[in-house]
Design a protein around this motif. Structure first.
Motif, short mmCIF file in Angstrom:
data_model
loop_
_atom_site.label_atom_id
_atom_site.label_comp_id
_atom_site.label_asym_id
_atom_site.label_seq_id
_atom_site.Cartn_x
_atom_site.Cartn_y
_atom_site.Cartn_z
N ILE B 34 13.07 -13.32 -1.04
CA ILE B 34 13.05 -11.85 -1.25
C ILE B 34 13.96 -11.24 -0.18
O ILE B 34 13.71 -11.85 1.06
N TYR B 36 14.79 -7.64 1.73
CA TYR B 36 14.25 -6.27 2.23
C TYR B 36 15.31 -5.62 2.93
O TYR B 36 15.73 -6.12 4.06
N PHE B 89 15.75 -7.73 6.22
CA PHE B 89 14.80 -9.16 6.30
C PHE B 89 14.74 -10.08 5.15
O PHE B 89 14.74 -9.63 4.07
N ARG B 93 7.84 -16.69 0.16
CA ARG B 93 6.62 -16.55 -0.25
C ARG B 93 5.61 -17.64 0.48
O ARG B 93 5.98 -18.74 0.71
N LEU B 102 3.89 -12.96 2.15
CA LEU B 102 5.25 -13.27 2.24
C LEU B 102 5.46 -13.44 3.89
O LEU B 102 4.87 -12.87 4.77
N PHE B 104 8.01 -13.29 6.88
CA PHE B 104 9.19 -12.63 7.20
C PHE B 104 9.99 -13.36 8.45
O PHE B 104 9.54 -13.82 9.47
N GLY B 105 11.47 -13.06 8.47
CA GLY B 105 12.11 -13.51 9.71
C GLY B 105 12.19 -12.25 10.48
O GLY B 105 11.43 -11.10 10.15
N LYS B 106 12.83 -12.59 11.83
CA LYS B 106 12.88 -11.14 12.56
C LYS B 106 14.00 -10.10 12.11
O LYS B 106 13.73 -9.00 12.57
#
Lengths: 112, 114
Positions: B34, B36, B89, B93, B102, B104-106
């Motif tokens: 996903i 964002y 971002f 999952r 989730l 997340f990357g940086k």
């Protein structure tokens, strides 16, 4: 329709105080998530509820962190004896299942 | 450990150009991704998602591409506008016992020059 709402939007606490952060998920969303976002970083998972059941709390950093969702809707994240390292934005997200998570605006916590 | 990361921390583009934001993931078993968008002082805003049984998915001005061979994800924004300026971002999952969360990357900061 209304999205995820969080309150307060900003919270300043003195070190050692307890704080409570509230999340109102999207109506009908079964799943609710809490994340912590440090400045300049991506959100990091804290805990997950399915209805009123807390299915995963592996991300809670210490036993000072506690979350509840007693009636399967509104959730509260409580932090006891706050420390400076707790300063961050606390994000709440909700979803119908385990797919798309919709986030609230977050609560920015500053511990002095 | 396994994580989601981004190739470029910052991206500056001219208004009207297309933008491409890249992301690498390390868990070949990941089945859902996903993107964002997060503006300053706001929570992450859903842009688009994709399941692992797809290679491409299109939305309004956005396209997500998934290359499972090299474990790479990208977000393409067509005709980038100043309102697209934000941090983006990608997330995957969680897996194993934490399939609810989730990861997340940086983030990549996109700046659009008028």
């Amino acid at each position: 329709g209304a999205g995820v709402s969080q309150s307060p939007r900003y919270k300043v606490a003195k070190r050692g105080q307890d704080v409570a952060l509230r999340c109102d998920p999207i109506s009908g969303h079964v799943s609710l998530f809490w994340y912590q976002q440090a400045l300049g970083q991506g959100p990091e998972f804290l805990t997950y509820f399915q209805n009123e059941a807390q299915l995963d709390k592996s991300g809670l950093p210490s036993d000072r962190f506690f979350a509840e969702r007693p009636e399967g809707s509104v959730s509260t994240l409580k932090i006891q004896r706050t420390q400076q390292e707790d300063s961050a934005v606390y994000l709440c997200a909700s979803s119908l299942g385990l797919d798309t998570q919709y986030f609230g605006p977050g609560t920015r916590l500053t511990v002095l | 450990g396994e994580s989601v990361g981004l190739h470029l921390p910052t991206l500056s583009v001219q208004e009207g150009d297309n933008s491409i934001i890249n992301c690498a993931y390390s868990n070949s078993a990941s089945d859902y991704f996903i993107w964002y968008k997060q503006e300053s002082g706001k929570g992450p805003q859903f842009i688009i998602d994709i399941r692992s049984n797809m290679d491409k998915r299109q939305g309004q001005r956005v396209t997500v591409l998934l290359n499972k061979t090299v474990k790479h994800l990208s977000l393409q924004i067509a005709a980038t506008q100043p309102g697209d300026s934000a941090v983006y971002f990608c997330a995957e999952r969680g897996y194993g016992g934490s399939q609810g969360n989730l990861i997340f990357g940086k983030g990549t900061k996109l700046s659009v020059k008028p």
